[in-house]
Write a protein that holds these residues in place. Structure first.
Motif, mmCIF file in Angstrom:
data_model
loop_
_atom_site.group_PDB
_atom_site.id
_atom_site.type_symbol
_atom_site.label_atom_id
_atom_site.label_comp_id
_atom_site.label_asym_id
_atom_site.label_seq_id
_atom_site.Cartn_x
_atom_site.Cartn_y
_atom_site.Cartn_z
ATOM 1 N N PHE A 133 37.835 8.613 10.785
ATOM 2 C CA PHE A 133 38.096 7.202 10.496
ATOM 3 C C PHE A 133 38.625 7.049 9.079
ATOM 4 C CE2 PHE A 133 33.764 7.889 9.087
ATOM 5 C CZ PHE A 133 33.662 7.147 7.922
ATOM 6 N N GLY A 134 39.248 5.929 8.800
ATOM 7 C CA GLY A 134 39.864 5.692 7.509
ATOM 8 C C GLY A 134 39.045 4.740 6.656
ATOM 9 N N LEU A 135 39.079 4.952 5.353
ATOM 10 C CA LEU A 135 38.404 4.076 4.396
ATOM 11 C C LEU A 135 39.337 3.820 3.218
ATOM 12 C CD1 LEU A 135 35.892 2.646 3.132
ATOM 13 C CD2 LEU A 135 35.322 4.865 2.112
ATOM 14 N N ILE A 136 39.586 2.544 2.942
ATOM 15 C CA ILE A 136 40.339 2.168 1.751
ATOM 16 C C ILE A 136 39.343 1.650 0.728
ATOM 17 C CG2 ILE A 136 42.203 0.755 0.805
ATOM 18 C CD1 ILE A 136 43.270 0.427 3.638
ATOM 19 N N GLY A 137 39.284 2.306 -0.407
ATOM 20 C CA GLY A 137 38.326 1.864 -1.413
ATOM 21 C C GLY A 137 38.272 2.808 -2.589
ATOM 22 N N VAL A 138 37.196 2.686 -3.357
ATOM 23 C CA VAL A 138 36.907 3.605 -4.450
ATOM 24 C C VAL A 138 35.750 4.477 -3.983
ATOM 25 C CG1 VAL A 138 36.232 3.809 -6.862
ATOM 26 C CG2 VAL A 138 37.658 1.887 -6.131
ATOM 27 N N PHE A 139 35.992 5.763 -3.806
ATOM 28 C CA PHE A 139 35.072 6.586 -3.032
ATOM 29 C C PHE A 139 34.542 7.809 -3.779
ATOM 30 C CE2 PHE A 139 39.553 7.253 -2.025
ATOM 31 C CZ PHE A 139 39.744 8.547 -2.480
ATOM 32 N N GLU A 140 34.890 7.973 -5.061
ATOM 33 C CA GLU A 140 34.500 9.177 -5.780
ATOM 34 C C GLU A 140 32.977 9.337 -5.831
ATOM 35 O OE1 GLU A 140 36.770 7.093 -6.766
ATOM 36 O OE2 GLU A 140 38.609 8.206 -7.246
ATOM 37 N N GLN A 141 32.255 8.249 -6.163
ATOM 38 C CA GLN A 141 30.801 8.334 -6.237
ATOM 39 C C GLN A 141 30.205 8.623 -4.863
ATOM 40 O OE1 GLN A 141 28.533 4.725 -6.811
ATOM 41 N NE2 GLN A 141 26.999 5.774 -8.036
ATOM 42 N N LYS A 142 30.751 7.966 -3.824
ATOM 43 C CA LYS A 142 30.261 8.179 -2.456
ATOM 44 C C LYS A 142 30.371 9.646 -2.069
ATOM 45 C CE LYS A 142 31.556 5.157 0.625
ATOM 46 N NZ LYS A 142 30.321 4.569 1.199
ATOM 47 N N THR A 149 24.134 16.563 0.400
ATOM 48 C CA THR A 149 23.304 16.239 1.559
ATOM 49 C C THR A 149 23.745 16.984 2.812
ATOM 50 O OG1 THR A 149 24.672 14.383 2.299
ATOM 51 C CG2 THR A 149 23.003 13.919 0.610
ATOM 52 N N PHE A 150 22.931 16.847 3.857
ATOM 53 C CA PHE A 150 23.222 17.464 5.144
ATOM 54 C C PHE A 150 24.467 16.850 5.785
ATOM 55 C CE2 PHE A 150 22.305 17.866 9.802
ATOM 56 C CZ PHE A 150 22.417 19.242 9.857
ATOM 57 N N LEU A 151 24.789 15.599 5.419
ATOM 58 C CA LEU A 151 25.983 14.954 5.969
ATOM 59 C C LEU A 151 27.235 15.748 5.637
ATOM 60 C CD1 LEU A 151 27.277 12.508 7.396
ATOM 61 C CD2 LEU A 151 27.404 11.383 5.175
ATOM 62 N N TYR A 152 27.290 16.310 4.455
ATOM 63 C CA TYR A 152 28.445 17.096 4.043
ATOM 64 C C TYR A 152 28.608 18.323 4.944
ATOM 65 C CZ TYR A 152 31.783 19.422 0.935
ATOM 66 O OH TYR A 152 32.901 20.021 0.405
ATOM 67 N N PHE A 153 27.496 18.950 5.316
ATOM 68 C CA PHE A 153 27.532 20.081 6.245
ATOM 69 C C PHE A 153 28.097 19.649 7.590
ATOM 70 C CE2 PHE A 153 25.433 22.215 9.806
ATOM 71 C CZ PHE A 153 25.795 23.540 9.579
ATOM 72 N N LEU A 154 27.648 18.492 8.086
ATOM 73 C CA LEU A 154 28.148 17.998 9.373
ATOM 74 C C LEU A 154 29.645 17.718 9.313
ATOM 75 C CD1 LEU A 154 25.309 15.483 10.354
ATOM 76 C CD2 LEU A 154 25.661 17.805 11.215
ATOM 77 N N GLN A 155 30.103 17.178 8.176
ATOM 78 C CA GLN A 155 31.522 16.866 8.030
ATOM 79 C C GLN A 155 32.371 18.132 7.952
ATOM 80 O OE1 GLN A 155 31.185 14.472 4.486
ATOM 81 N NE2 GLN A 155 31.306 12.552 5.623
ATOM 82 N N GLN A 156 31.910 19.102 7.178
ATOM 83 C CA GLN A 156 32.717 20.289 6.917
ATOM 84 C C GLN A 156 32.635 21.330 8.030
ATOM 85 O OE1 GLN A 156 34.797 20.499 4.172
ATOM 86 N NE2 GLN A 156 34.174 18.355 3.977
ATOM 87 N N LEU A 158 30.817 21.031 11.302
ATOM 88 C CA LEU A 158 30.836 20.564 12.687
ATOM 89 C C LEU A 158 31.912 19.514 12.944
ATOM 90 C CD1 LEU A 158 26.996 20.278 13.407
ATOM 91 C CD2 LEU A 158 28.530 22.239 13.702
ATOM 92 N N LYS A 159 32.612 19.107 11.874
ATOM 93 C CA LYS A 159 33.696 18.116 11.985
ATOM 94 C C LYS A 159 33.202 16.781 12.533
ATOM 95 C CE LYS A 159 36.426 21.336 10.553
ATOM 96 N NZ LYS A 159 36.840 21.334 9.119
ATOM 97 N N LEU A 160 31.972 16.433 12.173
ATOM 98 C CA LEU A 160 31.406 15.144 12.568
ATOM 99 C C LEU A 160 31.531 14.156 11.407
ATOM 100 C CD1 LEU A 160 28.120 16.331 14.303
ATOM 101 C CD2 LEU A 160 29.941 15.038 15.422
ATOM 102 N N PHE A 161 31.697 12.890 11.749
ATOM 103 C CA PHE A 161 31.715 11.800 10.769
ATOM 104 C C PHE A 161 32.745 12.038 9.649
ATOM 105 C CE2 PHE A 161 27.177 12.332 12.126
ATOM 106 C CZ PHE A 161 27.194 11.296 13.056
#
Length: 415
Positions: A133-142, A149-156, A158-161
């Motif tokens: 999905f796409g996000l337009i914004g300021v995202f460096e801190q996010k 976190t574990f979310l980064y593992f899922l993204q990198q 398992l290609k989730l989220f």
């Protein structure tokens, strides 16, 4: 595991009978009250002063005896007096401006912080987690937070989220071209940012199909909604929240009534008032998630149309930001200007575009800060992003609320 448990409970709470949910909410409000008074110096002192330290919460009427707090009151205390934890190294801090425009940092643990991601994904009806999905914004801190976190593992792995981020400083024509090339079907941004893009599509007489657009951060006006429909052809999900509880509630696609999760927040409305012939109340929340920095009977500042349906919120009369127009025709929306909040020495700031199109930055500085030094910092950042446009700086003792909604507007265009 915590977030999975939270997700399953959130889904369950939306299906359970109202009687059971209310009983559980009452118990959790009681726990939030007791936790805050025992672990936060701010609440401990406040409740003793108000004579309710030994209050026993046995009914919803008992909750009304707890004093309502707001950001102004909490800012009178030091951060360590607000938090229930002494070690801030592993905490996530996000900044809010809120009603009066004075910066206020909200802290939470990482697991508390990421419950907002769960609520966001719950709002995306039919979302495929394998779809980017796409996000337009300021995202460096996010992204910096996510990498820990574990979310980064899922993204990198398992290609989730996965998220394709588009920076707000990208010129509008380039941004639209990138959206076309990436074939984004789900896009998240603020109404003012999307208004700038629909203005560009209107100017070019073009159409860019995007299946679903998620808006947040500002009030979605009818004109902005119509522009999104006309030039993107999207179904619109409107997510409402505040930094004290991000992604608090959301509408169904193209709906006007919002759903909130009763396992996350206890909602009240106070001071009913009439707005455009409808009855609205000021929103007061008790955050049932954040134990790190409790918010017990906290007045957010938005007005919400009263509803009789449990777990539902009516239309929200919040802050609708204007858009600046530079001499070269470029549109500047508020998210582009948040960079000035990082300047040390600024207490409040607001941008005002006069009727003659000149742009002023009104600044209330902190005590002991030299005007010339602060002006130099401001102009350095302004010239970096908007070099061709002059900026006039006006220093003021304070910046009063001027918007009709009763909330501070950082960006105002004189009519």
């Amino acid at each position: 595991m915590y977030l999975i448990k939270y997700y399953l409970e959130a889904k369950m709470f939306l299906l359970l009978p109202e009687k059971y949910v209310k009983r559980t909410q009452l118990r959790r409000v009681r726990k939030a009250f007791e936790w805050a008074k025992e672990n936060s110096i701010f609440y401990n002192q406040l409740y003793k002063k108000e004579g309710i330290f030994t209050l026993e919460i046995k009914s919803f009427d008992d909750i009304k005896n707890i004093p309502i707090v707001d950001k102004g009151l909490m800012k009178e205390y030091e951060l360590d007096e607000l938090l229930t934890k002494t070690n801030k190294d592993d905490l996530v801090a996000v900044r809010t401006s809120g009603t009066n425009g004075v910066p206020f940092d909200v802290y939470s643990s990482k697991k508390e912080h990421f419950t907002s991601y769960v609520r966001t994904f719950l709002s995306l009806h039919g979302y495929n987690p394998f779809q980017k999905f796409g996000l337009i914004g300021v995202f460096e801190q996010k992204e910096r937070i996510e990498k820990q976190t574990f979310l980064y593992f899922l993204q990198q792995r398992l290609k989730l989220f996965r998220r394709k981020t588009f920076h707000v400083y990208t010129p509008h024509n380039e941004l639209l071209q990138q959206l076309r090339e990436q074939k984004i079907n789900l896009l998240a941004s603020s109404p003012s940012c999307l208004k700038a893009l629909t203005d560009e599509l209107e100017r070019k007489n073009e159409f860019l199909p995007i299946k679903t657009i998620v808006v947040s951060g500002e009030k979605l006006t009818e004109s902005a909604r119509e522009g999104i429909k006309k030039y993107f052809g999207s179904r619109i999900i409107n997510v409402f929240g505040c930094m004290e509880l991000p992604s608090m509630a959301w509408t169904k696609p193209d709906g006007l009534i919002s759903t909130y999760l009763p396992n996350s927040v206890f909602i009240e409305y106070v001071n009913p008032t009439e707005i455009n012939g409808e009855i609205y109340g000021e929103l007061v929340i008790t955050n049932l998630i954040n134990k790190t920095m409790p918010f017990v009977r906290y007045k957010v500042g938005d007005h919400v149309k009263l509803q009789d349906i449990y777990t539902k919120m009516g239309s929200i009369d919040g802050r609708a930001e204007d858009v600046l127009t530079l001499r070269n025709g470029k549109k500047i929306y508020m998210v582009l200007l948040y960079v000035f909040a990082k300047i040390d020495g600024i207490s409040q700031y607001r941008f005002v575009q006069k009727k003659n199109k000149s742009i002023y930055m009104e600044v209330a500085k902190k005590d002991g800060v030299e005007q010339d030094t602060l002006s130099a910092k401001i102009l350095t950042i302004w010239k970096k992003h908007f070099d061709d446009e002059p900026l006039y700086i006006e220093f003021k003792n304070d910046l009063p609320i001027i918007s009709k909604s009763g909330k501070f507007k950082r960006l105002e265009v004189e009519k």
